[in-house]
Write a protein that holds these residues in place. Sequence first.
Motif, PDB file in Angstrom:
ATOM      1  N   TYR A   3       5.229   5.276   1.005  1.00  0.00           N
ATOM      2  CA  TYR A   3       6.581   5.319   1.418  1.00  0.00           C
ATOM      3  C   TYR A   3       6.186   4.466   3.386  1.00  0.00           C
ATOM      4  N   GLU A   4       5.352   4.893   3.787  1.00  0.00           N
ATOM      5  CA  GLU A   4       5.519   3.867   5.264  1.00  0.00           C
ATOM      6  C   GLU A   4       5.864   2.506   4.454  1.00  0.00           C
ATOM      7  N   MET A   5       5.300   2.029   3.548  1.00  0.00           N
ATOM      8  CA  MET A   5       5.259   0.527   3.558  1.00  0.00           C
ATOM      9  C   MET A   5       6.145  -0.001   3.441  1.00  0.00           C
ATOM     10  N   LEU A   6       7.258   0.931   2.297  1.00  0.00           N
ATOM     11  CA  LEU A   6       9.066   0.932   2.145  1.00  0.00           C
ATOM     12  C   LEU A   6       9.523   0.847   3.522  1.00  0.00           C
ATOM     13  N   GLU A   7       8.944   2.081   4.153  1.00  0.00           N
ATOM     14  CA  GLU A   7      10.402   1.869   5.197  1.00  0.00           C
ATOM     15  C   GLU A   7       9.994   1.272   6.276  1.00  0.00           C
ATOM     16  N   LYS A   8       8.289   0.439   6.070  1.00  0.00           N
ATOM     17  CA  LYS A   8       8.522  -0.627   7.333  1.00  0.00           C
ATOM     18  C   LYS A   8       9.231  -2.361   6.376  1.00  0.00           C
ATOM     19  N   LYS A   9       8.923  -2.283   5.424  1.00  0.00           N
ATOM     20  CA  LYS A   9       9.850  -3.302   4.707  1.00  0.00           C
ATOM     21  C   LYS A   9      11.086  -3.372   4.657  1.00  0.00           C
ATOM     22  N   GLN A  10      12.333  -2.195   4.096  1.00  0.00           N
ATOM     23  CA  GLN A  10      13.680  -2.401   4.900  1.00  0.00           C
ATOM     24  C   GLN A  10      13.611  -2.602   5.982  1.00  0.00           C
ATOM     25  N   LYS A  11      12.826  -2.846   7.251  1.00  0.00           N
ATOM     26  CA  LYS A  11      13.418  -2.732   8.222  1.00  0.00           C
ATOM     27  C   LYS A  11      13.033  -4.351   8.543  1.00  0.00           C
ATOM     28  N   ASP A  12      12.148  -4.905   8.329  1.00  0.00           N
ATOM     29  CA  ASP A  12      11.671  -6.513   8.171  1.00  0.00           C
ATOM     30  C   ASP A  12      12.823  -7.941   7.171  1.00  0.00           C
ATOM     31  N   PRO A  13      13.260  -7.970   7.367  1.00  0.00           N
ATOM     32  CA  PRO A  13      14.737  -9.182   7.585  1.00  0.00           C
ATOM     33  C   PRO A  13      14.520  -9.747   6.685  1.00  0.00           C
ATOM     34  N   ALA A  14      12.714 -10.339   6.667  1.00  0.00           N
ATOM     35  CA  ALA A  14      12.026 -11.841   6.467  1.00  0.00           C
ATOM     36  C   ALA A  14      11.662 -11.241   4.465  1.00  0.00           C
ATOM     37  N   ILE A  15      11.247  -9.663   4.430  1.00  0.00           N
ATOM     38  CA  ILE A  15      10.805  -9.162   3.174  1.00  0.00           C
ATOM     39  C   ILE A  15      11.298  -7.864   2.342  1.00  0.00           C
ATOM     40  N   LYS A  16      12.822  -7.960   3.364  1.00  0.00           N
ATOM     41  CA  LYS A  16      13.876  -7.273   2.869  1.00  0.00           C
ATOM     42  C   LYS A  16      14.152  -7.155   1.381  1.00  0.00           C
ATOM     43  N   ASP A  17      13.928  -7.944   0.996  1.00  0.00           N
ATOM     44  CA  ASP A  17      14.448  -8.140  -0.512  1.00  0.00           C
ATOM     45  C   ASP A  17      13.306  -8.396  -1.436  1.00  0.00           C
ATOM     46  N   VAL A  18      12.417  -8.278  -0.781  1.00  0.00           N
ATOM     47  CA  VAL A  18      11.051  -8.083  -1.823  1.00  0.00           C
ATOM     48  C   VAL A  18      11.529  -7.490  -2.937  1.00  0.00           C
ATOM     49  N   PRO A  19      11.512  -7.387  -4.470  1.00  0.00           N
ATOM     50  CA  PRO A  19      11.499  -6.319  -5.173  1.00  0.00           C
ATOM     51  C   PRO A  19       9.889  -5.786  -5.116  1.00  0.00           C
ATOM     52  N   VAL A  20      10.280  -4.270  -5.281  1.00  0.00           N
ATOM     53  CA  VAL A  20       8.898  -3.678  -5.303  1.00  0.00           C
ATOM     54  C   VAL A  20       9.009  -2.414  -6.829  1.00  0.00           C
ATOM     55  N   THR A 164       1.959 -22.677   2.913  1.00  0.00           N
ATOM     56  CA  THR A 164       2.158 -23.261   1.358  1.00  0.00           C
ATOM     57  C   THR A 164       2.125 -22.453   0.558  1.00  0.00           C
ATOM     58  N   LEU A 165       1.508 -20.451   1.135  1.00  0.00           N
ATOM     59  CA  LEU A 165       0.781 -19.788  -0.173  1.00  0.00           C
ATOM     60  C   LEU A 165       2.459 -18.559  -0.373  1.00  0.00           C
ATOM     61  N   LYS A 166       3.018 -18.646   1.078  1.00  0.00           N
ATOM     62  CA  LYS A 166       3.916 -16.854   1.666  1.00  0.00           C
ATOM     63  C   LYS A 166       5.116 -16.893   0.563  1.00  0.00           C
ATOM     64  N   HIS A 167       5.459 -18.306  -0.833  1.00  0.00           N
ATOM     65  CA  HIS A 167       6.245 -18.124  -1.162  1.00  0.00           C
ATOM     66  C   HIS A 167       5.953 -16.784  -2.915  1.00  0.00           C
ATOM     67  N   ILE A 168       4.327 -16.718  -2.672  1.00  0.00           N
ATOM     68  CA  ILE A 168       3.856 -16.898  -3.871  1.00  0.00           C
ATOM     69  C   ILE A 168       4.326 -15.147  -4.363  1.00  0.00           C
ATOM     70  N   PRO A 169       4.605 -14.734  -4.949  1.00  0.00           N
ATOM     71  CA  PRO A 169       5.270 -13.251  -5.677  1.00  0.00           C
ATOM     72  C   PRO A 169       3.694 -12.283  -5.356  1.00  0.00           C
ATOM     73  N   VAL A 170       3.400 -11.419  -5.044  1.00  0.00           N
ATOM     74  CA  VAL A 170       2.081 -10.935  -5.346  1.00  0.00           C
ATOM     75  C   VAL A 170       2.048  -9.688  -5.526  1.00  0.00           C
ATOM     76  N   LEU A 171       1.395  -9.258  -6.250  1.00  0.00           N
ATOM     77  CA  LEU A 171       1.701  -8.242  -7.216  1.00  0.00           C
ATOM     78  C   LEU A 171       0.636  -6.598  -6.438  1.00  0.00           C
ATOM     79  N   LEU A 172       0.168  -5.772  -5.964  1.00  0.00           N
ATOM     80  CA  LEU A 172      -0.608  -5.481  -5.814  1.00  0.00           C
ATOM     81  C   LEU A 172      -0.506  -3.860  -6.842  1.00  0.00           C
ATOM     82  N   LEU A 173      -2.337  -3.758  -7.472  1.00  0.00           N
ATOM     83  CA  LEU A 173      -2.990  -2.548  -7.542  1.00  0.00           C
ATOM     84  C   LEU A 173      -3.374  -2.074  -7.304  1.00  0.00           C
ATOM     85  N   SER A 174      -3.462  -0.552  -7.543  1.00  0.00           N
ATOM     86  CA  SER A 174      -4.119   0.318  -6.380  1.00  0.00           C
ATOM     87  C   SER A 174      -4.469   1.838  -7.664  1.00  0.00           C
ATOM     88  N   ASN A 175      -5.922   2.719  -7.617  1.00  0.00           N
ATOM     89  CA  ASN A 175      -6.030   3.151  -8.216  1.00  0.00           C
ATOM     90  C   ASN A 175      -5.626   4.587  -8.104  1.00  0.00           C
TER      91      ASN A 175
END
Length: 175
Positions: A3-20, A164-175
């Motif tokens: 939740y904290e990550m999503l809240e911070k993401k919404q406030k950051d214009p550079a990553i706001k539109d990255v789908p989660v 050169t790498l920041k454009h690559i989408p990353v899907l995080l996995l967690s237990n």
Amino acid sequence: NGYEMLEKKQKDPAIKDVPVIIISNSGQQVDVERARGLGAKDYLIKADFDPDEVVEKVRQYLPGVPPASPVSSAPVPAPSGEPPPRAAASSKRLKVTIVEDDKLLADLLSKKLSGAGWELSHAIDGSEALKVVKQEIPDMVILDILLPGMDGFEVLKVLKSDETLKHIPVLLLSN
């Protein structure tokens, strides 16, 4: 937490539109609604989803992946307000780097993704992941959070700070 990550993401214009896409053990309606209210595009409950569902969800944002079935052959348009998915040549097999230290999970992911027509590379820890990603320049990285040595968050930070790498989408996995 997520939740904290999503809240911070919404406030950051550079990553706001990255789908989660959320994959969680919790299926409580209040959790689902909170995650969606914070911008999550979808919410999968670990006990209820099939790995094919995850592949289809990711496929929505990576056009050019061979369809899993004739029903899903047309690309799924991005919901209104989202940037269009990254373009990829339809004749090109998309490259995915899997970063997972658990052999069983890595094998499961590899089997599913190679069966979906993706070209795969693999790393078992953070340092190796950075080397593989820099060498392969994949179309996507599937990154475990809990890794020996450098954890997934540290790897993600390095990837997103590299021009050169920041454009690559990353899907995080967690237990």
